[in-house]
Design an enzyme around this catalytic site. Structure first.
Site, PDB file in Angstrom:
ATOM      1  N   SER A 161     -22.985 -15.168   7.040  1.00  0.00           N
ATOM      2  CA  SER A 161     -22.436 -13.834   6.759  1.00  0.00           C
ATOM      3  C   SER A 161     -23.183 -13.033   5.713  1.00  0.00           C
ATOM      4  CB  SER A 161     -20.983 -13.953   6.314  1.00  0.00           C
ATOM      5  OG  SER A 161     -20.194 -14.179   7.438  1.00  0.00           O
ATOM      6  N   LYS A 192     -24.695  -9.937   6.854  1.00  0.00           N
ATOM      7  CA  LYS A 192     -23.878  -8.729   7.069  1.00  0.00           C
ATOM      8  C   LYS A 192     -24.256  -7.610   6.086  1.00  0.00           C
ATOM      9  CE  LYS A 192     -19.969 -11.469   8.846  1.00  0.00           C
ATOM     10  NZ  LYS A 192     -18.632 -12.028   8.502  1.00  0.00           N
ATOM     11  N   TYR A 227     -24.949 -10.672  17.088  1.00  0.00           N
ATOM     12  CA  TYR A 227     -24.280 -11.099  15.837  1.00  0.00           C
ATOM     13  C   TYR A 227     -24.561 -12.580  15.537  1.00  0.00           C
ATOM     14  CZ  TYR A 227     -20.287 -12.560  12.956  1.00  0.00           C
ATOM     15  OH  TYR A 227     -19.493 -13.125  11.982  1.00  0.00           O
ATOM     16  N   TYR A 286     -14.177 -12.344   1.336  1.00  0.00           N
ATOM     17  CA  TYR A 286     -12.950 -12.402   2.157  1.00  0.00           C
ATOM     18  C   TYR A 286     -11.721 -12.380   1.241  1.00  0.00           C
ATOM     19  CZ  TYR A 286     -16.601 -13.833   5.350  1.00  0.00           C
ATOM     20  OH  TYR A 286     -17.755 -13.890   6.069  1.00  0.00           O
ATOM     21  N   VAL A 298     -20.820 -18.773   5.369  1.00  0.00           N
ATOM     22  CA  VAL A 298     -20.166 -20.046   5.648  1.00  0.00           C
ATOM     23  C   VAL A 298     -21.171 -21.212   5.655  1.00  0.00           C
ATOM     24  CG1 VAL A 298     -20.198 -20.035   8.182  1.00  0.00           C
ATOM     25  CG2 VAL A 298     -18.177 -20.861   6.980  1.00  0.00           C
TER      26      VAL A 298
HETATM   27  N1  GLU Z   1     -21.236 -16.566  11.929  1.00  0.00           N
HETATM   28  C1  GLU Z   1     -20.045 -16.883  11.169  1.00  0.00           C
HETATM   29  C2  GLU Z   1     -18.832 -16.546  11.981  1.00  0.00           C
HETATM   30  O1  GLU Z   1     -18.823 -15.552  12.643  1.00  0.00           O
HETATM   31  C3  GLU Z   1     -20.082 -16.130   9.897  1.00  0.00           C
HETATM   32  C4  GLU Z   1     -18.917 -16.427   8.989  1.00  0.00           C
HETATM   33  C5  GLU Z   1     -19.312 -16.534   7.549  1.00  0.00           C
HETATM   34  O2  GLU Z   1     -20.457 -16.795   7.225  1.00  0.00           O
HETATM   35  O3  GLU Z   1     -18.433 -16.367   6.701  1.00  0.00           O
HETATM   36  O4  GLU Z   1     -17.855 -17.232  12.008  1.00  0.00           O
END
Ligand code: GLU
Length: 303
Positions: free
Chosen positions: A64, A67, A191, A239, A257
Site C-alpha cells: 500500500s 498508493k 492495482y 487505516y 501490509v
Molecule cells: N495489496 C494489498 C491489498 O489490497 C494492500 C494492502 C496494504 O498494503 O495495506 O490488500
C-alpha cells in the site's frame, strides 16, 4: 538532538533483541511465507545524505505504500477531479472494509483505503492499457528513488489476484455505483501489480524525498501538492491506526501490509522502515515502534 547514525544502530539492535516480531499478513500467500524476523531502517536527509541500519538492501513488497505514488500521479493527470470520486476523511475502519463503502453509496472515504486506491488506480489507468499505466507508475517510482533496479514481483501479483476476493468485492461494488471506468478485472490487475512492487528501505527512503519540498530533492509534484499528500498520509496513512500513529510518531506516514512504512519529516527527512510482522491494525509492529523512538530521539514532529 541525538546523533542519527548511532540512533539507527541502536534501533536495529533493540529490534533484534525483542522476540515479539508480530504476525506477517496471511491473506496473500506469497507474503505469508516471508520470515518475520527482519528489520531495516533508512533515512534520507534533505542535505542529500543517507543513513541506515539493518537489512536495508533486502527488497520487500511495498504494497500500500505505492498508493502514495499512484495518488500523486492521479492528481497530476486529472487534478481535483479525483475528489468527485473519492473522499479525504479518515475511515476509522480496516483497510479492506466493505461495510463503509455500502453505507456511503460507493464513494470511498479516502484514497489510501483499498476501495479508494482502486478508484485512484482506475484514474491513473484512464483509457490506457494496464501495461502503459504500470510503466508510468514504475517510471515515477524509479525517478523518485534515483534507481532503475525496482521491479514488480509477478508471483506476489498473481498470489493476490488468486486470493483477492475482498478486493474483487470492493471493485464490483464500485462498478455497481458507477464509480469505476474500467472493468473490475482491469482496475484490479493494475492495482495488484503496483502493490507488488519491491523495494529496499534504501530505495524507498530515497523515493520519499519527492515529498520533502527542499532544495535538491526530486521535483515531481508542486509544493502545494506535497503538503496535501502529507496531510492525507497523516490522517489516513495507517487505516484505523492513523490516530495512534500520529499521536505516537507525530509525522505523516504510509504503511503497507508487506511491513514497510514510509514516513516524512517535512522539509527534513524521508524515512523508510521495514519489518514484516504486523500489529493489530495491519501496520508493521517493529516499524511503528522504531519510528516512535526515532522521532522522539531526534525531536522530529510536525506539531
Ligand atoms: N495489496 C494489498 C491489498 O489490497 C494492500 C494492502 C496494504 O498494503 O495495506 O490488500
Amino acid at each position: 538532538m541525538s546523533d542519527l547514525p548511532s540512533v539507527l544502530q541502536r534501533l536495529d539492535s533493540d529490534a533484534r533483541a525483542d522476540a515479539d516480531w508480530g504476525q506477517v499478513a496471511q491473506y496473500i500467500p506469497q507474503l505469508a511465507q516471508v520470515d518475520p524476523a527482519q528489520f531495516a531502517i533508512s533515512v534520507a536527509l534533505a542535505d542529500g545524505s543517507l543513513h541506515e541500519a539493518g537489512a536495508c538492501e533486502v527488497p520487500f513488497s511495498v504494497q500500500s505504500i505505492t498508493k502514495v505514488f499512484t495518488l500523486a500521479i492521479a492528481l497530476g493527470r486529472s487534478g481535483d477531479q479525483l475528489w468527485t470520486r473519492v473522499g479525504r476523511e479518515p475511515s476509522g475502519r480496516a483497510f479492506n472494509s466493505i461495510v463503509q463503502l455500502e453505507q456511503e453509496a460507493g464513494r470511498p472515504r479516502n484514497p489510501f483505503i483499498n476501495a479508494g486506491a482502486i478508484v485512484t488506480t482506475d484514474e491513473v489507468l484512464g483509457a490506457r492499457a494496464p501495461r502503459e499505466a504500470l510503466a508510468e507508475i514504475i517510471r515515477f517510482v524509479r525517478t523518485a528513488a534515483g534507481s532503475d533496479d525496482i521491479h514488480i514481483n509477478e508471483a506476489v501479483a498473481a498470489s493476490e489476484t488468486a486470493y483477492g476476493h475482498r478486493n474483487f468485492a470492493l471493485a464490483h461494488f464500485l462498478a455497481a455505483h458507477d464509480n469505476l471506468r474500467n472493468t473490475p478485472e482491469k482496475a484490479l490487475g493494475t492495482y495488484f501489480h503496483h502493490c507488488a512492487l519491491e523495494m529496499t528501505t534504501s530505495q524507498l527512503a530515497m523515493a520519499g524525498r519527492f515529498l520533502l519540498d527542499a532544495p535538491g530533492m526530486p521535483h515531481l509534484v508542486s509544493p502545494r501538492r506535497i503538503r496535501r499528500l502529507n496531510a492525507l498520509m497523516l490522517t489516513c496513512g495507517h487505516y484505523d491506526g492513523s490516530g495512534d500513529f500520529a499521536y505516537r510518531v507525530g509525522i505523516p506516514g504510509k504503511s503497507g501490509v508487506g511491513g514497510g512504512i514510509l514516513a516524512i519529516v517535512p522539509g527534513q527527512a524521508s524515512i523508510a522502515v521495514w519489518s514484516p510482522g504486523l500489529n493489530r491494525y495491519g501496520n508493521s509492529h517493529k516499524g511503528t515502534e522504531a519510528l516512535a523512538k526515532l522521532t522522539s530521539e531526534m525531536d522530529w514532529s510536525i506539531f
